[in-house]
Design an enzyme around this catalytic site. Structure first.
Site: not given
Lengths: 377, 325
Positions: B60, B129
Site C-alpha cells: 500500500e 479490518h
C-alpha cells in the site's frame, strides 16, 4: 553469541565504509574521455564549476543567516556533496524529472531555482519559492521538473516512482531521478518503490547519496548488510552501480548510463554515489559524537569535489586562477544579495495561512466540484 | 429510472469517468484479473485493458505513493484499498504527501488522486479490518473525505471526486454493496460538501453519514410508527468539506438533535458537528445534543456482540427518546 547491534550501541566515531577504490584517487579522472563527457565544451565545464561554486556559497551564506537567528527549523546543508546534484542533473533532458529528500538546496539551484526565492523561503518570507509555507526541506519547482524537497526519510521514493509511471503512461521518453540518503535504504517505502519500479519496468533511477551517516548513525551501525547499499537492487532484479561522488566526470558518466537504460528500456537503476557532508546532519547537530574531526578534515583537504574539479580543469587549461577567483566572487556576491533580498522581503499575511490548501477552494467557481465549509474555525 | 446496487453504482462512476478522461486509471490489489476483492471493479479490465486497470502487489505505501506521484503529473488515479484499514500502512503517503504537497509548494502542485474502498465494521472480521478513519483523515487540511450511504450518492460523489483537483478519499461500506436504489443513466455529479435531507421531519434532527444514515432511517420509521415522532434525517454525505448550512437549517426547524455515526466516540465526526451546532445555533436547542456511536473499544470479533457495538436502530430509538424527553 555476539550481537553486533547491541555491542555497537554506544556511540563512537567509526570509519566510513566507503570502498577504498572509490575514495578519490588523486590525478586525472578516468572518466574524462567517457562518451558522456567527450562532448563537453570548455564553457560547459566552466558552467559545471560555477554551479557547484554557487551551491557552496549559497549554503555557506545560509550558515551565517542561521547563526544570525533568521532561519528557524531545520537546515540540512549540501556542502561537500555538490558534485552529486550537479553531475547527475547535468546529463538530463527535457522530459527527465527529479525528486529528493530534505537535503534539497543543491538540486534546487542546479535545476535553475533562483537564490533569492530559495533564501527567502528559509527565512519564511512571502517571496520564498513556497511562499514561506515549505521551508528548507520543502522546495518545489514543477516548471523545472523538480518535485521537491520531502521531509520524511524515503517517503519520496514511491512518489518518484509514480512520476516515472506517469511519464511512461503518457508515452514520454523521460525518467525520474529519485534521490535519497544512505539512511533511507532501510525504510519500507523505498523497498516498495524498488519492487514496483522493477516489476512494472519504470524509468526511474534511485540515487543513494551515501554520505556515510544517517543523522548520527554510521552505515555500519544502521544497515545489516555490510557491503554496498546499492547491491540490494539485485534482490529486485535491478541494475546498480557504485559511483565516486567526488569525481564529477564519473558521476556524469555513470548517471548517463542509467538514464539511457531508463529511456531505451524503461528499466530502473540504483546508483550509490559516495559523498561526504562537512557539516552536521542539520544545523541543530553539534557533530561531536559520531565522527572524528580528522575524518572531516581529510575529506575537505583531499577529496573536495569542487577543488578536484578545479584541479582537473586547471590541468586541462579550461580554468585559470583568475577565472576561479571571479566565479567564486560572483557566487558569493549572488548569495549575499539573496540574503539581502530575503531580509528585505515581507512575511506572508495571516490570511495566507488558509490559502493554497485545496485547489478547488482557491479556484471556487461554477465548475468546481466542491461546496460547503472546508476550513473550520 | 434504472435500479443499481451500491457496488454497480460505483462501478458505473468509474466506467463513465474512464470513458470521459483517458488520464483516469484504476489501481489496487486484485482490481483487474480477480475482478475486485468485492467485485466493485468487475469487468473493467476487459473493457479498458491492462494499461488502465492495474493489479498492484500488496504494497500500500508503494502503490498509493506511486499514485500520488503520478497525480502530480496529471494522471487521475482511482486507487482501491481493499479495506481503508490498510491505509494505516500507507499513512505517510496518504497524509504527509497527498495532503500537504499543495500547501508546502505554495500552491504550485496539486494532487488529483482518489482513494476508495470500504471503511466499516459489522462484518465479523476483527479489529484490524474494521476501522472507520473518516474523522482521523478529515482532521488534516488538504484532504477531502466523503462517505456515501446510497447508490445514487455513491455514483455522484465518486464522479465528483474523480473530477476534483484535490485528494478525495471515498469511504464505502461492504454491508451496503448489495443495497439497491435508483441511479440515473445520464451524467450527474453530487457536489462534494452538500448534505442531503434523506427524510423530512419536525420533532428531531438526526445527523448521520455512511451506513449510519440507513440505520437512522430505520429508527425514524420506528419512532414515527411506535412513538408518533416526526424525525428529520440529514445525511452529511461529505465529511470535509462539511455542509454546515443544511445541518443548522434542520436544527432551527426541529430544535432537538441526535448525532449518529459508526465511529468510536472520541474525536469522532460528531464531536465537530456538535461543536458547530452549539456554537452557531445554541439558542435553537431545546435539549442537550444526543449521540450514538460505536461502543468505545477495538472492534470485537464475536458477531452478536459486534452487532451490539455498532449503532442499531434500537439504540438510535432509545437515544432519540432521551433527547425528546
Amino acid at each position: 553469541m555476539s550481537n553486533r547491534h547491541l555491542t555497537t550501541a554506544v556511540a563512537k566515531p567509526t570509519a566510513l565504509t566507503h570502498p577504498e577504490s572509490l575514495k578519490n584517487p588523486a590525478g586525472p579522472s578516468a572518466f574524462a574521455k567517457d562518451p558522456a563527457n567527450a562532448g563537453l565544451t570548455k564553457a560547459d565545464k566552466v558552467k559545471l564549476y560555477t554551479q557547484m561554486a554557487r551551491i557552496r556559497h549559497f549554503e555557506q551564506r545560509c550558515i551565517r543567516t542561521y547563526q544570525q537567528g533568521k532561519i528557524g527549523g531545520f537546515l540540512h546543508l549540501y556542502v561537500g556533496q555538490e558534485a552529486v546534484a550537479v553531475g547527475t542533473l547535468s546529463v538530463l533532458g527535457k522530459n527527465d524529472h527529479l525528486i529528493t529528500g530534505y537535503r534539497d538546496h543543491g538540486h534546487a539551484l542546479m535545476v535553475g531555482m533562483d537564490m533569492n526565492s530559495c533564501m527567502a523561503e528559509l527565512q519564511g518570507k512571502a517571496t520564498g519559492c513556497s511562499k514561506g509555507k515549505g521551508g528548507s526541506m520543502h522546495y518545489f519547482a514543477p516548471d523545472k521538473n523538480y518535485w521537491g524537497g520531502h521531509g520524511i526519510v524515503g517517503g519520496q521514493a514511491p512518489l518518484g516512482t509514480g512520476i516515472a509511471y506517469a511519464l511512461k503512461q503518457k508515452g514520454l521518453k523521460g525518467c525520474c531521478l529519485v534521490y535519497m540518503g544512505d539512511g533511507a535504504v532501510n525504510q519500507g517505502a523505498v523497498h516498495e518503490a524498488y519492487n514496483l519500479a522493477a516489476l512494472w519496468d519504470l524509468p526511474v533511477i534511485f540515487i543513494i547519496e551515501n554520505n556515510g551517516y544517517s543523522m548520527g548513525t554510521s552505515q555500519e551501525r544502521s544497515t545489516a548488510h555490510p557491503g554496498s547499499l546499492a547491491k540490494r537492487a539485485e534482490g529486485y532484479g535491478m541494475d546498480w552501480d557504485l559511483v565516486n561522488g567526488h569525481d564529477l566526470y564519473e558521476v556524469r558518466a555513470k548517471t548517463a548510463v542509467a538514464v539511457k537504460r531508463a529511456h531505451e528500456k524503461n528499466r530502473p537503476t540504483v546508483l550509490e554515489i559516495f559523498t561526504y557532508r562537512y557539516f552536521g546532519h542539520s544545523m541543530a547537530d553539534p557533530d561531536k559524537t559520531y565522527r572524528d574531526k580528522e575524518e572531516i578534515k581529510g575529506y575537505r583537504e583531499e577529496k573536495d569535489p569542487i577543488k578536484l574539479w578545479e584541479k582537473e580543469l586547471l590541468n586541462e587549461g579550461v580554468l585559470t586562477d583568475a577565472l576561479v577567483a571571479s566565479i567564486n566572487e560572483a557566487a558569493m556576491e549572488e548569495a549575499n544579495k539573496a540574503a539581502d533580498f530575503a531580509d528585505a522581503s515581507p512575511y506572508p499575511t495571516v490570511e495566507s495561512i488558509t490559502q493554497d490548501i485545496y485547489w478547488e477552494e482557491d479556484n471556487r467557481g461554477k465548475d468546481t466540484t466542491s461546496r460547503g465549509t472546508i476550513i473550520f474555525e | 429510472m434504472p435500479i443499481l446496487s451500491y457496488r454497480e453504482a460505483i462501478r458505473a462512476a468509474m466506467r463513465e469517468e474512464m470513458k470521459r478522461d483517458e488520464n483516469v486509471v484504476i489501481m489496487g490489489e486484485e482490481v483487474a484479473q480477480f475482478n475486485g476483492a468485492y467485485k466493485v471493479t468487475e469487468g473493467l479490465l476487459k473493457e479498458f485493458g491492462p494499461k488502465r486497470v492495474i493489479d498492484t502487489p500488496i504494497s500500500e505505501a508503494g502503490f498509493i505513493g506511486l499514485g500520488v506521484g503520478a497525480s502530480m503529473l496529471g494522471i487521475r488515479p482511482v486507487m482501491e484499498l481493499m479495506f481503508w484499514s490498510f491505509s494505516y500502512v500507507a499513512f505517510d503517503q496518504i497524509v504527509n504527501n497527498a495532503g500537504n504537497i499543495r500547501y508546502m509548494s505554495g500552491g504550485l502542485i496539486n494532487c488529483p488522486i482518489v482513494i476508495r474502498g470500504p471503511a466499516n465494521g459489522g462484518t465479523n472480521v476483527g479489529a484490524t479490518h474494521s476501522h472507520t478513519p473518516e474523522a482521523m483523515l478529515a482532521a488534516h487540511p488538504g484532504i477531502k473525505v466523503v462517505c456515501p450511504a446510497t447508490p445514487y450518492d455513491a455514483k455522484g460523489l465518486l464522479k465528483a471526486a474523480i473530477r476534483d483537483n484535490d485528494p478525495v478519499y471515498v469511504m464505502e461500506n461492504t454491508i451496503l454493496y448489495n443495497d439497491k436504489g435508483e441511479v440515473p443513466d445520464e451524467d450527474y455529479i453530487v457536489p462534494i460538501g452538500v448534505a442531503d435531507v434523506k427524510r423530512a421531519g419536525t420533532d428531531l434532527t438526526i445527523v448521520a453519514h455512511g451506513r449510519a444514515v440507513i440505520t437512522s432511517l430505520k429508527a425514524a420509521e420506528i419512532l414515527e410508527a411506535e412513538h408518533g415522532v416526526s424525525v428529520e434525517v440529514v445525511d452529511l454525505r461529505s465529511i470535509r468539506p462539511l455542509d454546515e448550512e443544511t445541518i443548522l437549517a434542520s436544527v432551527r426547524k426541529t430544535h432537538r438533535v441526535l448525532l449518529v455515526e459508526e465511529n468510536k466516540p472520541f474525536c469522532g465526526v460528531d464531536a465537530q458537528v456538535a461543536y458547530i451546532i452549539q456554537s452557531k445555533a445554541f439558542d435553537e436547542l431545546d435539549a442537550p445534543i444526543g449521540r450514538v456511536s460505536s461502543i468505545d473499544a477495538p472492534q470485537i470479533y464475536s458477531k452478536p456482540l459486534e452487532d451490539v457495538q455498532i449503532p442499531s436502530p434500537a439504540r438510535v430509538v432509545e437515544a432519540a427518546l432521551k433527547v425528546l424527553a
